[in-house]
Design a protein around this motif. Structure first.
Motif, PDB file in Angstrom:
ATOM      1  N   PHE A   1       0.680  -1.182  -0.184  1.00 51.15           N
ATOM      2  CA  PHE A   1      -0.129   0.325   0.019  1.00 51.15           C
ATOM      3  C   PHE A   1       0.630   0.994  -0.136  1.00 51.15           C
ATOM      4  O   PHE A   1       2.224   1.645   0.466  1.00 51.15           O
ATOM      5  CB  PHE A   1      -0.845  -0.547   1.678  1.00 51.15           C
ATOM      6  CG  PHE A   1      -1.779  -0.939   1.518  1.00 51.15           C
ATOM      7  CD1 PHE A   1      -3.613  -0.987   0.624  1.00 51.15           C
ATOM      8  CD2 PHE A   1      -1.600  -2.425   1.629  1.00 51.15           C
ATOM      9  CE1 PHE A   1      -4.235  -2.118   0.663  1.00 51.15           C
ATOM     10  CE2 PHE A   1      -2.444  -3.162   1.527  1.00 51.15           C
ATOM     11  CZ  PHE A   1      -3.985  -3.084   0.397  1.00 51.15           C
ATOM     12  N   THR A   2       0.224   1.848  -0.710  1.00 53.53           N
ATOM     13  CA  THR A   2       1.017   3.423  -0.943  1.00 53.53           C
ATOM     14  C   THR A   2       1.234   4.480   0.394  1.00 53.53           C
ATOM     15  O   THR A   2      -0.273   4.758   0.630  1.00 53.53           O
ATOM     16  CB  THR A   2       1.084   3.780  -1.905  1.00 53.53           C
ATOM     17  OG1 THR A   2       0.926   3.660  -3.620  1.00 53.53           O
ATOM     18  CG2 THR A   2       2.236   5.698  -2.180  1.00 53.53           C
ATOM     19  N   LEU A   6       2.599   9.737  -0.066  1.00 53.92           N
ATOM     20  CA  LEU A   6       3.262   9.677  -1.312  1.00 53.92           C
ATOM     21  C   LEU A   6       2.510   8.954  -2.864  1.00 53.92           C
ATOM     22  O   LEU A   6       2.733   8.871  -3.669  1.00 53.92           O
ATOM     23  CB  LEU A   6       4.607   8.069  -1.476  1.00 53.92           C
ATOM     24  CG  LEU A   6       5.144   8.576  -0.312  1.00 53.92           C
ATOM     25  CD1 LEU A   6       6.025   7.339  -0.035  1.00 53.92           C
ATOM     26  CD2 LEU A   6       6.334   9.546   0.159  1.00 53.92           C
ATOM     27  N   ALA A   7       0.944   9.163  -2.317  1.00 54.87           N
ATOM     28  CA  ALA A   7      -0.091   8.918  -3.316  1.00 54.87           C
ATOM     29  C   ALA A   7      -0.038  10.126  -4.411  1.00 54.87           C
ATOM     30  O   ALA A   7      -0.001  11.413  -3.914  1.00 54.87           O
ATOM     31  CB  ALA A   7      -1.028   8.748  -2.483  1.00 54.87           C
ATOM     32  N   LEU A   9       0.820   7.064  -6.458  1.00 53.38           N
ATOM     33  CA  LEU A   9       3.059   7.059  -6.674  1.00 53.38           C
ATOM     34  C   LEU A   9       2.661   6.663  -8.597  1.00 53.38           C
ATOM     35  O   LEU A   9       1.897   6.433  -9.526  1.00 53.38           O
ATOM     36  CB  LEU A   9       2.623   5.144  -6.815  1.00 53.38           C
ATOM     37  CG  LEU A   9       3.661   4.394  -6.284  1.00 53.38           C
ATOM     38  CD1 LEU A   9       4.763   4.853  -5.496  1.00 53.38           C
ATOM     39  CD2 LEU A   9       4.423   3.079  -6.028  1.00 53.38           C
ATOM     40  N   GLU A  10       4.305   7.262  -8.515  1.00 47.54           N
ATOM     41  CA  GLU A  10       4.240   7.547  -9.898  1.00 47.54           C
ATOM     42  C   GLU A  10       5.187   6.620 -10.179  1.00 47.54           C
ATOM     43  O   GLU A  10       6.023   5.806  -9.607  1.00 47.54           O
ATOM     44  CB  GLU A  10       5.385   8.701  -9.481  1.00 47.54           C
ATOM     45  CG  GLU A  10       4.418  10.164  -9.784  1.00 47.54           C
ATOM     46  CD  GLU A  10       5.815  11.047  -9.879  1.00 47.54           C
ATOM     47  OE1 GLU A  10       7.243  10.942  -9.946  1.00 47.54           O
ATOM     48  OE2 GLU A  10       5.300  12.174  -8.929  1.00 47.54           O
ATOM     49  N   THR A  83       2.148  10.395 -13.903  1.00 50.71           N
ATOM     50  CA  THR A  83       1.435   9.478 -12.231  1.00 50.71           C
ATOM     51  C   THR A  83       0.537   9.010 -13.129  1.00 50.71           C
ATOM     52  O   THR A  83      -0.257   8.987 -14.415  1.00 50.71           O
ATOM     53  CB  THR A  83       1.118  10.789 -11.636  1.00 50.71           C
ATOM     54  OG1 THR A  83      -0.314  11.407 -12.813  1.00 50.71           O
ATOM     55  CG2 THR A  83       1.933  11.889 -11.346  1.00 50.71           C
ATOM     56  N   PRO A  86      -5.196   5.734  -9.301  1.00 51.09           N
ATOM     57  CA  PRO A  86      -4.873   4.026  -8.194  1.00 51.09           C
ATOM     58  C   PRO A  86      -6.021   3.584  -9.737  1.00 51.09           C
ATOM     59  O   PRO A  86      -7.278   4.135  -9.979  1.00 51.09           O
ATOM     60  CB  PRO A  86      -5.943   4.645  -6.837  1.00 51.09           C
ATOM     61  CG  PRO A  86      -5.829   6.202  -7.036  1.00 51.09           C
ATOM     62  CD  PRO A  86      -5.517   6.585  -8.355  1.00 51.09           C
TER      63      PRO A  86
END
Length: 88
Positions: A1-2, A6-7, A9-10, A83, A86
């Motif tokens: 899980f991010t 940091l979300a 996530l790149e 990017t 999700p």
């Protein structure tokens, strides 16, 4: 899980391409040495070269950002990171 900070996530193509290329290089050298040069044995100099390849990978990781920009410019790829949203 991010983690939330940091979300999103790149994700880019670079880490997979970099690691697979270096992994293939080390496997090829290992298979040549183990299969052709000295069958069924790894000599001290072959082990030393494998270790030097590992140190080369550490060096690649140290200069990762510069290397990514260089490769991207040579491939005429976009230099900006996209990017990824999700999945859910």
């Amino acid at each position: 899980f991010t983690p939330p900070e940091l979300a999103p996530l790149e994700l880019t193509w670079w880490p997979l391409a970099r690691d697979c290329t270096y992994y293939a290089l080390t496997l090829i050298t290992l298979s040549v040495w183990f299969g052709a040069t000295t069958p069924d044995a790894i000599t001290w100099w072959e082990a030393t070269l494998q270790f030097l390849l590992y140190l080369g990978y550490v060096l690649v990781m140290y200069y990762n950002d510069d290397l990514e920009e260089f490769v991207a410019s040579k491939l005429s790829a976009k230099t900006r990171r996209d990017t990824v949203a999700p999945l859910f």
